[in-house]
Structures are given as C-alpha cells and as structure tokens.
Design an enzyme around this catalytic site. Structure first.
Site, PDB file in Angstrom:
ATOM      1  N   PHE A 182      14.027  -7.927  -7.900  1.00  0.00           N
ATOM      2  CA  PHE A 182      14.469  -6.654  -8.470  1.00  0.00           C
ATOM      3  C   PHE A 182      15.592  -6.059  -7.630  1.00  0.00           C
ATOM      4  O   PHE A 182      15.640  -6.246  -6.416  1.00  0.00           O
ATOM      5  CB  PHE A 182      13.291  -5.692  -8.578  1.00  0.00           C
ATOM      6  CG  PHE A 182      12.265  -6.139  -9.582  1.00  0.00           C
ATOM      7  CD1 PHE A 182      12.404  -5.828 -10.919  1.00  0.00           C
ATOM      8  CD2 PHE A 182      11.184  -6.922  -9.185  1.00  0.00           C
ATOM      9  CE1 PHE A 182      11.486  -6.266 -11.858  1.00  0.00           C
ATOM     10  CE2 PHE A 182      10.253  -7.365 -10.114  1.00  0.00           C
ATOM     11  CZ  PHE A 182      10.404  -7.028 -11.455  1.00  0.00           C
TER      12      PHE A 182
ATOM     13  N   TYR B  30     -11.042  -5.279   3.837  1.00  0.00           N
ATOM     14  CA  TYR B  30     -10.740  -6.529   4.555  1.00  0.00           C
ATOM     15  C   TYR B  30     -12.052  -7.177   4.992  1.00  0.00           C
ATOM     16  O   TYR B  30     -12.984  -6.497   5.412  1.00  0.00           O
ATOM     17  CB  TYR B  30      -9.892  -6.245   5.794  1.00  0.00           C
ATOM     18  CG  TYR B  30      -8.472  -5.823   5.488  1.00  0.00           C
ATOM     19  CD1 TYR B  30      -7.553  -6.741   4.978  1.00  0.00           C
ATOM     20  CD2 TYR B  30      -8.048  -4.515   5.709  1.00  0.00           C
ATOM     21  CE1 TYR B  30      -6.247  -6.357   4.697  1.00  0.00           C
ATOM     22  CE2 TYR B  30      -6.746  -4.127   5.431  1.00  0.00           C
ATOM     23  CZ  TYR B  30      -5.846  -5.058   4.931  1.00  0.00           C
ATOM     24  OH  TYR B  30      -4.556  -4.681   4.647  1.00  0.00           O
TER      25      TYR B  30
ATOM     26  N   GLU C 203      -2.416 -12.694  -4.522  1.00  0.00           N
ATOM     27  CA  GLU C 203      -2.673 -11.296  -4.194  1.00  0.00           C
ATOM     28  C   GLU C 203      -3.167 -10.549  -5.429  1.00  0.00           C
ATOM     29  O   GLU C 203      -2.545 -10.618  -6.484  1.00  0.00           O
ATOM     30  CB  GLU C 203      -1.383 -10.636  -3.684  1.00  0.00           C
ATOM     31  CG  GLU C 203      -0.726 -11.415  -2.557  1.00  0.00           C
ATOM     32  CD  GLU C 203       0.441 -10.658  -1.928  1.00  0.00           C
ATOM     33  OE1 GLU C 203       0.599  -9.460  -2.198  1.00  0.00           O
ATOM     34  OE2 GLU C 203       1.190 -11.294  -1.157  1.00  0.00           O
TER      35      GLU C 203
ATOM     36  N   LYS D 215       0.836  -1.199   0.000  1.00  0.00           N
ATOM     37  CA  LYS D 215       0.000   0.000   0.000  1.00  0.00           C
ATOM     38  C   LYS D 215       0.877   1.256   0.000  1.00  0.00           C
ATOM     39  O   LYS D 215       0.573   2.229  -0.674  1.00  0.00           O
ATOM     40  CB  LYS D 215      -0.892  -0.016   1.243  1.00  0.00           C
ATOM     41  CG  LYS D 215      -2.135   0.797   1.075  1.00  0.00           C
ATOM     42  CD  LYS D 215      -3.044   0.701   2.289  1.00  0.00           C
ATOM     43  CE  LYS D 215      -3.835  -0.581   2.320  1.00  0.00           C
ATOM     44  NZ  LYS D 215      -4.507  -0.787   3.617  1.00  0.00           N
TER      45      LYS D 215
HETATM   46  P1  ADP Z   1      -1.870  -6.577   3.236  1.00  0.00           P
HETATM   47  O1  ADP Z   1      -0.449  -6.968   3.535  1.00  0.00           O
HETATM   48  O2  ADP Z   1      -2.772  -6.674   4.438  1.00  0.00           O
HETATM   49  O3  ADP Z   1      -2.425  -7.347   2.060  1.00  0.00           O
HETATM   50  P2  ADP Z   1      -1.597  -4.283   1.446  1.00  0.00           P
HETATM   51  O4  ADP Z   1      -0.641  -3.157   1.658  1.00  0.00           O
HETATM   52  O5  ADP Z   1      -1.268  -5.259   0.357  1.00  0.00           O
HETATM   53  O6  ADP Z   1      -1.812  -5.013   2.852  1.00  0.00           O
HETATM   54  O7  ADP Z   1      -3.041  -3.634   1.186  1.00  0.00           O
HETATM   55  C1  ADP Z   1      -4.110  -4.497   0.847  1.00  0.00           C
HETATM   56  C2  ADP Z   1      -5.475  -3.981   1.269  1.00  0.00           C
HETATM   57  O8  ADP Z   1      -5.707  -2.682   0.719  1.00  0.00           O
HETATM   58  C3  ADP Z   1      -6.576  -4.858   0.710  1.00  0.00           C
HETATM   59  O9  ADP Z   1      -6.857  -5.961   1.564  1.00  0.00           O
HETATM   60  C4  ADP Z   1      -7.757  -3.891   0.608  1.00  0.00           C
HETATM   61  O10 ADP Z   1      -8.516  -3.905   1.818  1.00  0.00           O
HETATM   62  C5  ADP Z   1      -7.091  -2.531   0.429  1.00  0.00           C
HETATM   63  N1  ADP Z   1      -7.179  -1.987  -0.929  1.00  0.00           N
HETATM   64  C6  ADP Z   1      -7.531  -0.699  -1.216  1.00  0.00           C
HETATM   65  N2  ADP Z   1      -7.506  -0.467  -2.522  1.00  0.00           N
HETATM   66  C7  ADP Z   1      -7.124  -1.627  -3.132  1.00  0.00           C
HETATM   67  C8  ADP Z   1      -6.933  -1.992  -4.505  1.00  0.00           C
HETATM   68  N3  ADP Z   1      -7.104  -1.126  -5.523  1.00  0.00           N
HETATM   69  N4  ADP Z   1      -6.557  -3.278  -4.773  1.00  0.00           N
HETATM   70  C9  ADP Z   1      -6.367  -4.152  -3.749  1.00  0.00           C
HETATM   71  N5  ADP Z   1      -6.535  -3.859  -2.437  1.00  0.00           N
HETATM   72  C10 ADP Z   1      -6.914  -2.598  -2.116  1.00  0.00           C
HETATM   73 MG    MG Z   2      -1.411  -7.511   0.174  1.00  0.00          MG
END
Ligand code: ADP
Ligand code: MG
Length: 157
Positions: free
Chosen positions: A111, A93, A81, A23
C-alpha cells in the site's frame, strides 16, 4: 488462489511477532510459531483469509488471517497472523490459539500509505463478518475442533 486446502484446521502457541506495530494500528495479529507455520501445506496461497478463532478454552470469534512472507527470515519463510474480531482485556502470548481457515479474501498487496493499508484491512474485516454470517460458514463455529477436551484433539484434520 488455490482453495483445495480449505477449510484448514490448525492450533498452536501464540508467539511474539516481528513487531511491525499492528497493535498500534488497532489491528493486533496473533502470530503462530515457526513450527506451526512449517506444518502448513507449502503450496497454500499467501493472502488474506477469513475464519473462526478461539484462544485457550475461550469463546469462538470471527477472524481475519494473513499468510505472508516473513521479513524476519528474509522473506523465505511464511508467517501466519490472526486478527481476532473481538476486544480482549489482555494480551494472550503463550496461549493456544485454535483456528479454522474457511475462505480467501484477496492476495497480499503493498500500500502507498498507512491510511490505505488500514482501510483495506477494515474492508477485509467487514467482508469476513459478512461471509461468516452465512449458514454454511456459521456451522464451522460449532465444530468439535473448538470444543473437544485437551488431549483428545489432533493438530489438523
Ligand atoms: P506481535 O508482533 O508480537 O505479533 P502485535 O502488535 O501483532 O504484536 O500484537 C499481537 C498480540 O496482541 C497477540 O499476540 C495477542 O497477545 C494480542 N492481542 C490482543 N487482542 C488481539 C486480537 N483481537 N487479535 C489478535 N491478537 C490480539
Ligand atoms: Mg502480530
């Protein structure tokens, strides 16, 4: 890569991931639970794919997906993912994510820098957008899988 499982339809709950900060990179990935990942064909190739995705009963959006080795389980289990190519107002979530995986973009890769990783993902996203505009791929966006009422659907077909 082995394409014989595609298109692959799948649905399941979005769970907390390993927290690798996707994120923060501007590329959040919605992780499927271990149970959903275990239901995948065991010989499906790891790498980056494109397809369609929908959260709950929401709109169907383009997505890129990675099937990789999960560091949390010492790389003996896969992780799946999905990065949905759409800006959501809030995290989702616990919601049900429905996806169809349509095509393969490239294998997993290490990378040398964060910049190189981010630009590779940006290229994957552009490739996914182009592919999904093709008529044969667009039609899967309208698949009943995304539109049937809850309870009348199966996990995969
Ligand atoms: P995690 O390690 O918990 O998967 P991430 O940093 O990968 O954390 O963020 C994933 C979360 O972000 C998803 O579970 C969802 O709730 C939220 N999210 C918001 N926008 C998106 C998007 N465009 N695609 C996927 N997940 C998103
Ligand atoms: Mg994730």
């Amino acid at each position: 890569a082995d394409m014989r499982h595609l298109p692959y339809f799948c649905r399941g709950e979005v769970v907390k991931g390993f927290g690798r900060g996707s994120k923060e990179l501007g590329i959040p990935t919605a992780n499927f639970s271990e149970q959903v990942v275990e239901s995948f064909p065991s010989d499906i190739s790891t790498g980056i794919y494109y397809g369609w995705a929908c959260v709950g009963h929401g709109d169907v959006h383009k997505m890129v997906l990675s099937i990789g080795w999960n560091p949390f389980y010492k790389n003996i289990k896969k992780s799946v993912e999905t990065h949905i190519i759409h800006t959501f107002k809030e995290d989702f979530y616990g919601e049900i994510l429905s996806i169809v995986i349509i095509g393969y973009i490239r294998p997993e890769k290490n990378f040398d820098s964060l910049e190189a990783l981010i630009s590779a993902i940006q290229e994957d996203i552009e490739e996914a957008k182009r592919q999904l505009d093709l008529p044969e791929h667009l039609k899967l966006k309208e698949d009943n899988f995304f539109h049937l009422p809850e309870g009348k659907t199966v996990n995969s077909h």
